[in-house]
Design a protein around this motif. Sequence first.
Motif, PDB file in Angstrom:
ATOM      1  N   ALA A 100      65.783  36.068 -40.459  1.00 33.68           N
ATOM      2  CA  ALA A 100      66.064  37.443 -40.868  1.00 33.68           C
ATOM      3  C   ALA A 100      67.512  37.825 -40.622  1.00 33.68           C
ATOM      4  O   ALA A 100      68.037  38.718 -41.263  1.00 33.68           O
ATOM      5  CB  ALA A 100      65.135  38.405 -40.136  1.00 33.68           C
ATOM      6  N   VAL A 101      68.141  37.150 -39.661  1.00 32.43           N
ATOM      7  CA  VAL A 101      69.537  37.503 -39.391  1.00 32.43           C
ATOM      8  C   VAL A 101      70.467  36.651 -40.234  1.00 32.43           C
ATOM      9  O   VAL A 101      70.214  35.473 -40.465  1.00 32.43           O
ATOM     10  CB  VAL A 101      69.887  37.288 -37.900  1.00 32.43           C
TER      11      VAL A 101
ATOM     12  N   LEU B  42      56.023  33.370 -51.276  1.00 29.39           N
ATOM     13  CA  LEU B  42      56.851  34.526 -50.923  1.00 29.39           C
ATOM     14  C   LEU B  42      56.388  35.152 -49.600  1.00 29.39           C
ATOM     15  O   LEU B  42      57.208  35.654 -48.829  1.00 29.39           O
ATOM     16  CB  LEU B  42      56.841  35.566 -52.048  1.00 29.39           C
TER      17      LEU B  42
ATOM     18  N   TYR C  13      57.799  32.968 -47.083  1.00 31.14           N
ATOM     19  CA  TYR C  13      59.233  33.268 -46.998  1.00 31.14           C
ATOM     20  C   TYR C  13      59.468  34.519 -46.157  1.00 31.14           C
ATOM     21  O   TYR C  13      60.305  34.531 -45.261  1.00 31.14           O
ATOM     22  CB  TYR C  13      59.786  33.468 -48.411  1.00 31.14           C
ATOM     23  N   ALA C  14      58.680  35.564 -46.422  1.00 30.85           N
ATOM     24  CA  ALA C  14      58.866  36.824 -45.700  1.00 30.85           C
ATOM     25  C   ALA C  14      58.617  36.642 -44.214  1.00 30.85           C
ATOM     26  O   ALA C  14      59.283  37.264 -43.383  1.00 30.85           O
ATOM     27  CB  ALA C  14      57.933  37.881 -46.273  1.00 30.85           C
ATOM     28  N   LEU C  15      57.674  35.758 -43.886  1.00 35.38           N
ATOM     29  CA  LEU C  15      57.338  35.585 -42.466  1.00 35.38           C
ATOM     30  C   LEU C  15      58.260  34.606 -41.751  1.00 35.38           C
ATOM     31  O   LEU C  15      58.523  34.749 -40.566  1.00 35.38           O
ATOM     32  CB  LEU C  15      55.889  35.095 -42.341  1.00 35.38           C
TER      33      LEU C  15
ATOM     34  N   PRO D   1      65.275  44.097 -40.449  1.00 34.09           N
ATOM     35  CA  PRO D   1      65.686  42.934 -41.233  1.00 34.09           C
ATOM     36  C   PRO D   1      64.484  42.156 -41.781  1.00 34.09           C
ATOM     37  O   PRO D   1      64.523  41.660 -42.908  1.00 34.09           O
ATOM     38  CB  PRO D   1      66.496  42.082 -40.253  1.00 34.09           C
ATOM     39  N   ARG D   2      63.419  42.078 -41.000  1.00 32.34           N
ATOM     40  CA  ARG D   2      62.254  41.312 -41.452  1.00 32.34           C
ATOM     41  C   ARG D   2      61.599  41.976 -42.666  1.00 32.34           C
ATOM     42  O   ARG D   2      61.133  41.305 -43.590  1.00 32.34           O
ATOM     43  CB  ARG D   2      61.281  41.180 -40.268  1.00 32.34           C
TER      44      ARG D   2
ATOM     45  N   ALA E  26      61.452  33.038 -43.080  1.00 34.34           N
ATOM     46  CA  ALA E  26      62.889  32.901 -43.338  1.00 34.34           C
ATOM     47  C   ALA E  26      63.669  33.605 -42.240  1.00 34.34           C
ATOM     48  O   ALA E  26      63.211  34.610 -41.704  1.00 34.34           O
ATOM     49  CB  ALA E  26      63.230  33.505 -44.702  1.00 34.34           C
TER      50      ALA E  26
ATOM     51  N   LEU F 166      62.738  41.068 -46.146  1.00 32.14           N
ATOM     52  CA  LEU F 166      62.316  39.792 -46.709  1.00 32.14           C
ATOM     53  C   LEU F 166      61.018  39.921 -47.510  1.00 32.14           C
ATOM     54  O   LEU F 166      60.620  39.012 -48.222  1.00 32.14           O
ATOM     55  CB  LEU F 166      62.140  38.758 -45.598  1.00 32.14           C
ATOM     56  N   PHE F 167      60.336  41.070 -47.336  1.00 33.33           N
ATOM     57  CA  PHE F 167      59.092  41.263 -48.087  1.00 33.33           C
ATOM     58  C   PHE F 167      59.341  41.795 -49.500  1.00 33.33           C
ATOM     59  O   PHE F 167      58.423  41.869 -50.295  1.00 33.33           O
ATOM     60  CB  PHE F 167      58.155  42.215 -47.332  1.00 33.33           C
TER      61      PHE F 167
END
Lengths: 179, 658
Positions: B336-337, B327, B330-332, A3-4, B334, A7-8
């Motif tokens: 994830a679930v 971004l 955000y990737a780190l 899931p992580r 936000a 986000l990339f």
Amino acid sequence: MAPRAKLFIPLVLFAVLALFLLRGLELDPKDLPSALIDQPLPQFELPSLGTQSLVSRDQVIGEVALFNIWATWCVSCRVEHPYLHQLAERGVPIYGINYKDDDSDALRWLEELGNPYRLNIVDAEGELGLDLGVYGAPETYLVDAGGVIRYRHVGVVGERVWQNILQPLYQELLAESAP
Amino acid sequence: MIPEVGHFALITAMCLAVILAVLPMWGAWTRNTVAMGLAPSLAIGLLVFVGISFACLTTSFLQDDFSVKVVASNSNSLLPPMYKFSAVWGNHEGSLLLWVLILSLWTAAVALLSPQLPLQVLSRVLSVMGVIGVGFLSFSLFTSNPFERLLPGAPLDGSDLNPLLQDPGLIIHPPLLYMGYVGFSVAFAFAIAALLGGRLDASWARWSRPWTNVAWAFLSLGIMLGSWWAYYELGWGGWWFWDPVENASFMPWLAGTALIHSLAATEKRGLFKSWTVLLAIFTFSLSLLGTFIVRSGVLTSVHAFATDPARGLFILMFLALVVGGSLTLYALRAPAVSSRVSFAWVSRESLLLFNNVVFLAATLTVLFGTLFPLVMDALGQGKYSVGPPYFNAVFVPLMALLATFMGLGPVSRFKSDSVSRWRKELLIPGLVAVVCGLSLPLLGAEYNLWVALAALLSAWLVLGLGRDAWYRVRGAASLSRGLRRLTPSYCGMLLAHLGFAACVLGVVATSQYSVERDLKMSPGDTESLAGYTFEFIELVPVRGPNFVADEARIRITRDGAPVTVLAPQKRRYLASGSMMTEAAIDPGLFRDLYVAMGEPIGSEGAWAIRLHYKPMVRWMWLGAILMGLGGFSTALDKRYRRQRQPALESAPGAVHGT
């Protein structure tokens, strides 16, 4: 996919886009290659400003020179004019093409601001301009000793344009034409 | 002297922005209340100094100080004072200063109007805005200094403002537009602050919602003014060209529209949290991308500023830093679930989701079409240009789909709803809409299926909204009391959706029913168009403050009854010698008559004259005005103000419940 990791995705997409934008900076969308680059200067026979005689293509070729499209109605030409003087003083031959202009206005302008041109071709109807594909004044064409157009600059020629673009080409052409 | 004061103020502003970008952020990190508490004062200081700088540049323009380079190249002593004022932002350097001024306005507004925010959040938000400020102030100072002097050798007079920009619409168009797309920096800053704080809950959505709505409203009005200006000033009756610079402002608007709807779902139901944060980043990134497109010269456009690769590189680096940085964050950070909040397929949530999908698709369509020429050129595939056929082909079905579901939105319920209830509520509006769709085009010159579809969809939206509003109002003791039941945010939604319906109808009717003719006319000639008779009475020379013009007098009659006399002009501006067409328009709610002069033909006084009949063209601008008013109205809602009292009593750093 974890899931992580998902986000990339936006970041990766953005990186690709940024690379294209970076490449885009080096490209010039206005750089429409003139059809006349590496083509001979068109034939013409037009009056010469301030004299009664006609001037033709053969009289103005033979050495590396600049052909500068100008007019009294063109404000940027007034901005460009002092720099043309500097170039003329350094010995760069400049021919003027007085484009769609009034002769007496043009003569008064040269009297007031000085004359950096070897001679001025009167293109009152814009025929030569049409053959050259002129967008508007000022424009400057670099023509080599054989009468072939090698470069076209749209807009004002100033220190930066001369140093970065025109002068290197000019020197190269001079070297080419030297025996 | 004045320009130097302005320059110095700009440097001071830059120093303040650096401190604002660093100190409160560090304070929020280390929980240092003193450092955090400095943020509002720094934000106000930033506004003051940028304001001084802007005032100095304006003064230079008004005083005709041609030793200042931008004044010399964009103003003239003959220019009317009103345009000397707007000439300040009629060029790259000055408009960038306006950009910075508006950014500092928004920053100071957040500082002043947010006493309810926990100090930690406020300081992070202001710090992020400070970072953006540093970027644009250094852009201004290092690559585009507006105070550069031409000494010695100042010209006696300036080379005048581009005549296209000498227009009342252009005085307010750029400020409104910038209020819009710079305003999205607030939503962005809130999103980043939420990511940094690690708390993505409904409260950040509630805090950023009014700001986002107001920015969106400004952007709607700004785009509308731009389109209106193009319509009457460019002389060929077009109102949207899908030009890269227009797209640059339209993309943030589309993404912003998705964002305001997604924020609603996040605030009310705690849904789509990561998605909303991403949209906030995306929207502001598109604003920055727009700035890049306009000022770097990567794409050809009618209104790009004079370009310089050094400037382009600077914005690109800044873009990479801000967007890449956010971004990455955000990737780190936000979640994830996906959230555990659930909703049924038939519910307001899924309609909001649908809205987001459509608007995102629209944004990406425009983005793709805008950048396609650049991408192909970069890949060595040659020069391309993407024109209206592509955009229209994608846009029309998207908007039709949107309008269909949009009618359901306001009557639907959160969490779970039922199709049978929708059917019960909307059966009558639906049937009436079908009747409208079938009958309204009969009023036009000929029956047209596109107009029928547009009439059907607009009627569907308007009747659905009307019914919903009526259900809320009825049952009150009196009508006025009933109207008072409607909250400002509900009224805002109502206005904005009605505006959208008006836009759809206007765009389609004017595209389908417009008639235009290019004619050769001499004084004394008579032509007819769409039932109107146009008589070219005479041609008169006119002198304006800084131009001379040929003015045609054209008398318009309908069935013998006089309608109006229009006086279009062909102007020659004295300083630049450029020719301009000044169209003359007889405006009306249901039709515009539009006359523009082309070129003189021959020597007998004949002119190329263009006559237009444009039905309902005003509706799209009226629609955009309604959308703008709607956006402003939502921000007046009590629930954004009510929190202030308890917030003042609570300790700094306390987080409010929902």
